[in-house]
Scaffold this active site. Structure first.
Site, short mmCIF file in Angstrom:
data_model
loop_
_atom_site.label_atom_id
_atom_site.label_comp_id
_atom_site.label_asym_id
_atom_site.label_seq_id
_atom_site.Cartn_x
_atom_site.Cartn_y
_atom_site.Cartn_z
N GLU A 168 -12.84 28.23 -14.35
CA GLU A 168 -12.10 28.56 -15.57
C GLU A 168 -11.84 27.29 -16.38
OE1 GLU A 168 -11.47 31.53 -16.98
OE2 GLU A 168 -10.99 30.05 -18.50
N LYS A 223 -17.30 21.95 -13.30
CA LYS A 223 -15.87 22.12 -13.59
C LYS A 223 -15.12 20.80 -13.37
CE LYS A 223 -11.77 23.45 -14.22
NZ LYS A 223 -11.22 23.69 -15.55
N CYS A 279 -4.01 19.76 -13.23
CA CYS A 279 -5.41 19.64 -12.79
C CYS A 279 -6.11 18.30 -13.00
CB CYS A 279 -6.22 20.74 -13.44
SG CYS A 279 -5.68 22.36 -12.89
P1 NAD Z 1 -0.72 28.50 -9.59
O1 NAD Z 1 -0.07 27.67 -8.58
O2 NAD Z 1 -0.03 28.76 -10.89
O3 NAD Z 1 -1.04 29.95 -8.98
C1 NAD Z 1 -1.63 30.15 -7.74
C2 NAD Z 1 -1.03 31.41 -7.14
O4 NAD Z 1 -1.75 31.72 -5.93
C3 NAD Z 1 0.44 31.28 -6.71
O5 NAD Z 1 1.22 32.26 -7.38
C4 NAD Z 1 0.43 31.48 -5.19
O6 NAD Z 1 1.56 32.18 -4.71
C5 NAD Z 1 -0.83 32.30 -5.01
N1 NAD Z 1 -1.38 32.23 -3.66
C6 NAD Z 1 -1.68 31.13 -2.92
N2 NAD Z 1 -2.22 31.48 -1.74
C7 NAD Z 1 -2.28 32.83 -1.73
C8 NAD Z 1 -2.76 33.78 -0.79
N3 NAD Z 1 -3.31 33.40 0.36
N4 NAD Z 1 -2.66 35.10 -1.11
C9 NAD Z 1 -2.11 35.50 -2.28
N5 NAD Z 1 -1.66 34.64 -3.22
C10 NAD Z 1 -1.75 33.32 -2.94
O7 NAD Z 1 -2.14 27.86 -9.84
P2 NAD Z 1 -3.02 27.90 -11.19
O8 NAD Z 1 -2.52 26.92 -12.15
O9 NAD Z 1 -3.19 29.32 -11.59
O10 NAD Z 1 -4.40 27.33 -10.64
C11 NAD Z 1 -5.23 28.09 -9.79
C12 NAD Z 1 -6.57 27.41 -9.70
O11 NAD Z 1 -7.18 27.40 -11.00
C13 NAD Z 1 -6.53 25.96 -9.24
O12 NAD Z 1 -7.66 25.70 -8.48
C14 NAD Z 1 -6.63 25.18 -10.55
O13 NAD Z 1 -7.23 23.93 -10.36
C15 NAD Z 1 -7.52 26.06 -11.37
N6 NAD Z 1 -7.35 25.94 -12.82
C16 NAD Z 1 -6.10 25.86 -13.35
C17 NAD Z 1 -5.94 25.80 -14.74
C18 NAD Z 1 -4.58 25.71 -15.37
O14 NAD Z 1 -4.52 25.56 -16.58
N7 NAD Z 1 -3.49 25.82 -14.64
C19 NAD Z 1 -7.07 25.87 -15.58
C20 NAD Z 1 -8.33 25.97 -14.98
C21 NAD Z 1 -8.45 26.02 -13.60
C1 UGA Z 2 -7.10 21.02 -18.98
C2 UGA Z 2 -8.45 21.26 -19.67
O1 UGA Z 2 -8.30 21.03 -21.07
C3 UGA Z 2 -8.94 22.68 -19.44
O2 UGA Z 2 -10.25 22.84 -19.99
C4 UGA Z 2 -9.00 22.94 -17.93
O3 UGA Z 2 -9.41 24.26 -17.69
C5 UGA Z 2 -7.64 22.70 -17.33
O4 UGA Z 2 -7.22 21.33 -17.61
C6 UGA Z 2 -7.62 22.83 -15.83
O5 UGA Z 2 -8.64 22.77 -15.18
O6 UGA Z 2 -6.49 22.95 -15.37
P1 UGA Z 2 -4.57 21.58 -19.55
O7 UGA Z 2 -4.27 20.68 -18.41
O8 UGA Z 2 -3.93 22.90 -19.61
O9 UGA Z 2 -6.15 21.87 -19.60
O10 UGA Z 2 -4.20 20.86 -20.90
P2 UGA Z 2 -4.93 19.84 -21.89
O11 UGA Z 2 -4.81 20.37 -23.26
O12 UGA Z 2 -6.27 19.47 -21.44
O13 UGA Z 2 -3.97 18.59 -21.78
C7 UGA Z 2 -3.88 17.83 -20.60
C8 UGA Z 2 -3.00 16.62 -20.86
O14 UGA Z 2 -3.65 15.70 -21.73
C9 UGA Z 2 -1.66 16.95 -21.52
O15 UGA Z 2 -0.64 16.18 -20.95
C10 UGA Z 2 -1.88 16.58 -22.98
O16 UGA Z 2 -0.70 16.26 -23.65
C11 UGA Z 2 -2.80 15.38 -22.82
N1 UGA Z 2 -3.63 15.13 -24.03
C12 UGA Z 2 -4.56 16.01 -24.42
C13 UGA Z 2 -3.45 13.94 -24.72
O17 UGA Z 2 -2.60 13.10 -24.35
N2 UGA Z 2 -4.24 13.70 -25.80
C14 UGA Z 2 -5.19 14.57 -26.23
O18 UGA Z 2 -5.89 14.27 -27.23
C15 UGA Z 2 -5.36 15.76 -25.51
#
Ligand code: NAD
Ligand code: UGA
Length: 473
Positions: A168, A223, A279
């Site tokens: 994602e 990713k 992340c």
């Molecule tokens: P999060 O911590 O918000 O959510 C994860 C959820 O999974 C929690 O609610 C937890 O209770 C649940 N969980 C864990 N183990 C479980 C199990 N065995 N059964 C059922 N539920 C379970 O995490 P997130 O931010 O949603 O990130 C999830 C993944 O997506 C990570 O690998 C992260 O790197 C990736 N990712 C995150 C973002 C982002 O913006 N947060 C963007 C892209 C990818």
């Molecule tokens: C980032 C990536 O942008 C997503 O594509 C990815 O899916 C995600 O991580 C993930 O894998 O979790 P996110 O962490 O939600 O998304 O937010 P960003 O907008 O990327 O910002 C990350 C950090 O960089 C923030 O603290 C933001 O303030 C900072 N940032 C961003 C800057 O300081 N300058 C910029 O120009 C852009």
């Protein structure tokens, strides 16, 4: 193969919004988002949409439309796996805290637990989709757990599995928009029928050219690489920002000048207090670990420097605040505007505000912290300390130790404040009444703007000392 029932394990920042958008765009598919965290599920089911566990513009409207129709939230993990033909794994993958690879490698404990749950409960053919961000070759681990269950099970002939990688790329704060209009959807896998089944879901709203197919390892690595490249741009511009401050240049002008080069591009060139979020740091450290594991030490060092620069940069900001306030902030009142790691989210994971506030508290400052979406309880967790009880202010003044208070009313906090520090780019901070601030603050009063949120013209007539990120002019 037409998918009718989806289960997503993990109702977090990714699982929740992603499944909401799939439900919205695919009314014929029944989607169950399951999680072990009862409180989170309760909040996803709350009648009052303000109580959803995640704040994302546009999310509440979609949940309102689909919840109870084809989008459901529950803790019934086993049952929902059994009834699904596609299971997304969307659980957390934080950096390992102990053991082999501690501090760098991803902790796959939760992913492995999911694989075992799927292995034990699935029936018929199940496509398992990696939605979490995972180290390269994790699909192999998942597959071997699933295959072992086929060998152990009495009804093994009724069970079959296929694993796909579908990372994602959404960013928090713009998640719904990113999901509705993605730059690309990436699907890695080997079995064409399974790849087609997942592609068909996305093709309900994403054009075919944007749905990329790769082998599973490229998908997993792409990713990590995307996040590493994005974070690298931020460390690069923050490094140049420091140089701007030293040389009389202006980082906004430098960004504009280099961003006009179409090979560089203008996005992700805003200097700030350092990248946060759940992340970037963990994914780069994971890349560092992988590189070391494969003996590529120079590659590991290259990526590690992106994280090192980011930590240095955060400390640089807290130090320069102290330095400008005559080298001591003990007992001084500093207003912190913004605690989330960026605007439009209530997420504070790895927020630069945490380190900067901790540094200022170590120096004895009295912080008045504001954020429109982050709760006091979250800040207590992040700072590891309780806020000052109003009645105890005297104690604070006597022992001179750093302390903090949570504030709702910014205007009320101005009285006798020495400095305002902007750490998150919330739109409402653009509307601050600077005349009132100036009247109420103790002189000389400082504004530290780490997000380039204030137009210097707006405070020109006021009697403020002003520091802006990357501004050497
Ligand atoms: P999060 O911590 O918000 O959510 C994860 C959820 O999974 C929690 O609610 C937890 O209770 C649940 N969980 C864990 N183990 C479980 C199990 N065995 N059964 C059922 N539920 C379970 O995490 P997130 O931010 O949603 O990130 C999830 C993944 O997506 C990570 O690998 C992260 O790197 C990736 N990712 C995150 C973002 C982002 O913006 N947060 C963007 C892209 C990818
Ligand atoms: C980032 C990536 O942008 C997503 O594509 C990815 O899916 C995600 O991580 C993930 O894998 O979790 P996110 O962490 O939600 O998304 O937010 P960003 O907008 O990327 O910002 C990350 C950090 O960089 C923030 O603290 C933001 O303030 C900072 N940032 C961003 C800057 O300081 N300058 C910029 O120009 C852009």
């Amino acid at each position: 193969m037409k998918i009718k029932n989806i289960c997503c394990i993990g109702a977090g920042y990714v699982g929740g919004p992603t499944m909401a958008v799939i439900a919205y765009k695919c009314p014929d598919i029944q989607i169950h988002v399951v999680d072990l965290n009862e409180d989170r599920i309760m909040r996803w089911n709350d009648i009052n949409l303000d109580n959803l566990p995640i704040f994302e513009p546009g999310l509440a409207e979609i949940v309102k439309r689909c919840r109870g129709k084809n989008l459901h939230f529950s803790t019934e993990v086993d049952m929902r796996i059994r009834k699904s033909d596609m299971v997304f794994i969307s659980v957390n993958t934080p950096t390992k805290k102990y053991g082999l690879g501690a501090g760098k490698a991803s902790d796959l404990k939760w992913v492995e637990a999911c694989a075992r749950k799927v292995a034990n409960n699935a029936s018929g053919h199940t496509i398992v989709v990696e939605k979490s961000t995972l180290p390269v070759r994790t699909a192999e681990v998942i597959k071997s757990i699933l295959d072992a269950s086929k060998r152990d099970s009495k009804d093994s002939e009724l069970k079959s599995f296929d694993v796909l990688s579908n990372p994602e790329f959404l960013a928090e704060g713009t998640a719904i928009n990113d999901l509705l209009y993605p730059d690309r959807v990436l699907i890695g896998g080997e079995n064409q029928l399974s790849i087609n089944a997942l592609s068909e879901i996305y093709s309900n709203w994403v054009s075919k050219e944007k749905i990329l197919h790769t082998n599973i390892w490229s998908s997993e690595l792409a990713k990590l690489t995307a996040n590493a490249f994005l974070a690298q741009r931020i460390s690069s511009i923050n490094a140049i920002g420091a140089l701007c401050e030293a040389t009389g240049a202006d980082v906004r002008e430098v960004s504009r000048a280099i961003g006009a080069d179409s090979r560089i591009g203008s996005k992700f060139l805003d200097a700030g207090p350092g990248f946060g979020g759940s992340c970037f740091k963990k994914d780069i450290l994971n890349l560092v670990y992988l590189s070391e594991y494969f003996g590529l030490h120079e590659v590991a060092k290259f990526w590690e420097s992106v994280v090192t620069l980011n930590s240095w940069h955060q400390t640089r900001i807290s130090k320069l605040i102290t330095k400008n306030l005559f080298g001591t902030i003990s007992g001084k009142k500093i207003i912190i505007l913004g605690f989330a790691f960026k605007g439009n989210t209530n997420d504070t994971r790895e927020s630069a505000a945490i380190q900067i506030c901790k540094d200022l508290l170590d120096e004895g400052a009295f912080l008045f912290i504001h954020d429109p979406k982050v709760s006091k309880e979250q800040i207590i967790k992040d700072l590891g300390s309780e806020p000052l009880d109003q009645d105890n202010k005297q104690i604070f003044n006597l022992n001179g130790k750093g302390n903090w208070e949570f504030i709702n009313d910014i205007n009320e906090s101005f009285f006798e404040a020495d400095a305002i520090v902007i750490l998150t780019e919330w739109e409402e901070y653009k509307e601050i009444n600077w005349d009132l601030a100036e009247k109420r603050m103790r002189k000389p009063a400082w504004i530290f703007d780490s997000r380039s949120l204030i137009d210097p013209k707006d405070i020109k007539k006021n009697d403020f000392n002003f520091w802006r990120i990357g501004d050497g002019s």
